[in-house]
Design an enzyme around this catalytic site. Structure first.
Site, short mmCIF file in Angstrom:
data_model
loop_
_atom_site.label_atom_id
_atom_site.label_comp_id
_atom_site.label_asym_id
_atom_site.label_seq_id
_atom_site.Cartn_x
_atom_site.Cartn_y
_atom_site.Cartn_z
N HIS A 51 -3.96 -13.88 0.14
CA HIS A 51 -4.28 -13.02 1.29
C HIS A 51 -4.81 -13.84 2.46
O HIS A 51 -5.34 -14.93 2.27
CB HIS A 51 -5.34 -11.99 0.87
CG HIS A 51 -4.82 -10.99 -0.12
ND1 HIS A 51 -5.28 -10.91 -1.41
CD2 HIS A 51 -3.87 -10.04 -0.01
CE1 HIS A 51 -4.63 -9.94 -2.05
NE2 HIS A 51 -3.76 -9.41 -1.22
N THR A 60 -2.19 -9.32 7.39
CA THR A 60 -2.63 -10.36 8.32
C THR A 60 -1.75 -10.48 9.57
O THR A 60 -2.26 -10.58 10.69
CB THR A 60 -2.67 -11.72 7.58
OG1 THR A 60 -3.62 -11.60 6.52
CG2 THR A 60 -3.07 -12.86 8.49
N ASP A 80 -4.40 0.48 -1.48
CA ASP A 80 -4.18 -0.95 -1.70
C ASP A 80 -5.40 -1.56 -2.40
O ASP A 80 -6.54 -1.36 -1.96
CB ASP A 80 -3.99 -1.59 -0.30
CG ASP A 80 -3.50 -3.01 -0.36
OD1 ASP A 80 -2.80 -3.38 -1.32
OD2 ASP A 80 -3.78 -3.77 0.60
N SER A 122 -6.71 -0.04 2.39
CA SER A 122 -7.58 -0.77 1.47
C SER A 122 -8.86 0.04 1.25
O SER A 122 -9.12 1.01 1.98
CB SER A 122 -7.95 -2.13 2.08
OG SER A 122 -8.77 -1.93 3.22
P1 13P Z 1 -1.46 -10.75 3.94
O1 13P Z 1 -2.91 -11.11 4.09
O2 13P Z 1 -0.62 -11.95 3.69
O3 13P Z 1 -0.95 -9.94 5.09
O4 13P Z 1 -1.33 -9.83 2.62
C1 13P Z 1 -1.73 -8.48 2.67
C2 13P Z 1 -1.78 -7.85 1.32
O5 13P Z 1 -1.34 -8.37 0.32
C3 13P Z 1 -2.38 -6.52 1.26
O6 13P Z 1 -2.48 -6.05 -0.05
O1 G3H Z 2 -5.17 -7.08 0.54
C1 G3H Z 2 -6.07 -7.04 1.38
C2 G3H Z 2 -5.84 -6.45 2.70
O2 G3H Z 2 -5.56 -7.44 3.64
C3 G3H Z 2 -6.98 -5.55 3.10
O3 G3H Z 2 -8.05 -6.21 3.68
O4 G3H Z 2 -10.11 -5.17 2.68
O5 G3H Z 2 -10.21 -6.31 4.90
O6 G3H Z 2 -9.04 -4.13 4.68
P1 G3H Z 2 -9.44 -5.41 4.00
ZN ZN Z 3 -2.86 -7.58 -1.49
#
Ligand code: 13P
Ligand code: G3H
Ligand code: ZN
Length: 309
Positions: free
Chosen positions: A182, A260, A84, A52
């Site tokens: 999320h 998650t 991501d 991310s």
């Molecule tokens: P979760 O929070 O359900 O694991 O989803 C993660 C996600 O979509 C990251 O792009």
């Molecule tokens: O889609 C989101 C992911 O769970 C990334 O989360 O921005 O806290 O790394 P983060």
């Molecule tokens: Zn996502």
């Protein structure tokens, strides 16, 4: 390492044809990346290693790419480095320049035309470098997003809009909103996904790779373990594993994102061992167990995304 271009495109083609989804797992340090890669090798399966913007800031883009390259150099099965939820052209460009295999440009919070414009710009740049691009259309719903909308269906992906989006942008895959969100608190009542909307999107898009975000199952047992060891996670709820296995094996969902569940697993392990071994001061002692448990979880996710419960 010089990565082979095109293999990610072939992986998506295979997933679409054979009806399975490739797991996209978020990492943010050495141990979480090792867990994902070792699981891929153990399962003889491709894996997508997602970073991310937050994780990119945490690790630094150079360290991220160098660590990924070093750990994947001798791998037998493909692993792809993926950005991501890139929110801007600049962050996608940086990831592409640094050697990412794939980027997600997330313009889903923008009006349709602006989302198209931004996504198109990223596709144009990525194309020159052989990089795969995921776009997003629709708003991930859930109890977290605090979005007040009169028409409840407005937050889900509109199938006709999805088709326009794909045609106008030239993206290689599209993330859609069918009721996932999320984080650990996905549903206030019964978990419910709009499979009818997914089917409508598929009718519009034909054979085209779809991505599911927010797909953690939030295992009640792990949540209980965390809470029993001092954590405070109340009312957490995720997607049903059974429904997820069906989605992967009967629909055109080719990539499923999980963050998650990995976090919960890692933290549950740390909490267990910190409590059980109060005299231990070597971080490696705790991190190696957390890595092993995360690896086993990723293995079970790969099986699930192949349609096996
Ligand atoms: P979760 O929070 O359900 O694991 O989803 C993660 C996600 O979509 C990251 O792009
Ligand atoms: O889609 C989101 C992911 O769970 C990334 O989360 O921005 O806290 O790394 P983060
Ligand atoms: Zn996502």
């Amino acid at each position: 390492m010089k990565r082979k271009p095109d293999t990610i495109f072939i992986t998506f083609e295979k997933a679409l044809k054979k009806r399975f989804a490739v797991g996209a797992f978020n990492f943010y340090n050495l141990e979480t990346l090792q867990a994902i890669l070792e699981a891929g090798e153990a399962m003889a399966s491709p894996v997508i290693c997602s970073v991310s913007e937050g994780a990119l800031k945490y690790m630094g883009i150079d360290a991220t790419v160098m660590m990924f390259d070093a750990l994947t150099e001798k791998k037998k099965y493909p692993a792809y480095l993926h950005l991501d939820h890139g929110k801007s052209f600049e962050v996608c460009r940086k990831a592409i320049d640094a050697g990412f295999d794939s980027v997600m440009i997330d313009g889903s919070s923008l009006p349709f035309d602006e989302n198209v414009k931004l996504t198109k710009r990223v596709v144009k740049y990525a194309d020159k470098h052989g990089v795969f691009v995921e776009g997003e259309i629709g708003t991930l719903s859930g109890i977290e997003d605090n979005v007040e909308v009169e028409d409840k269906d407005a937050r889900f992906t509109n199938p006709k809009e999805a088709k326009q989006f794909v045609m106008q942008t030239g993206v290689n895959s599209v993330a859609v909103a069918i009721g996932t969100s999320h984080g650990a608190y996905k549903f206030s009542g019964e978990p419910k996904l709009r499979i009818d909307i997914l089917s409508e999107i598929e009718k519009e898009l034909g054979k085209f790779p779809i991505v599911l975000h927010g797909a953690s199952t939030v295992d009640a047992k792990i949540v209980r373990q965390i809470n029993a060891r001092g954590g405070k996670i109340k009312g957490a709820k995720g997607v049903s594993p059974k429904e997820l296995a069906l989605i992967c094996s009967e629909h055109n969902v080719c990539k499923v994102n999980v963050d998650t569940d990995l976090r919960l697993c890692f933290i549950a392990s740390l909490r267990k061992n910190l409590k059980a071994s109060p005299k231990e001061i070597n971080p490696r002692f705790f991190l190696s167990d957390a890595r092993e448990e995360m690896k086993n979880l990723v293995i079970s996710k790969i099986k699930l995304f192949q349609g096996n419960l």
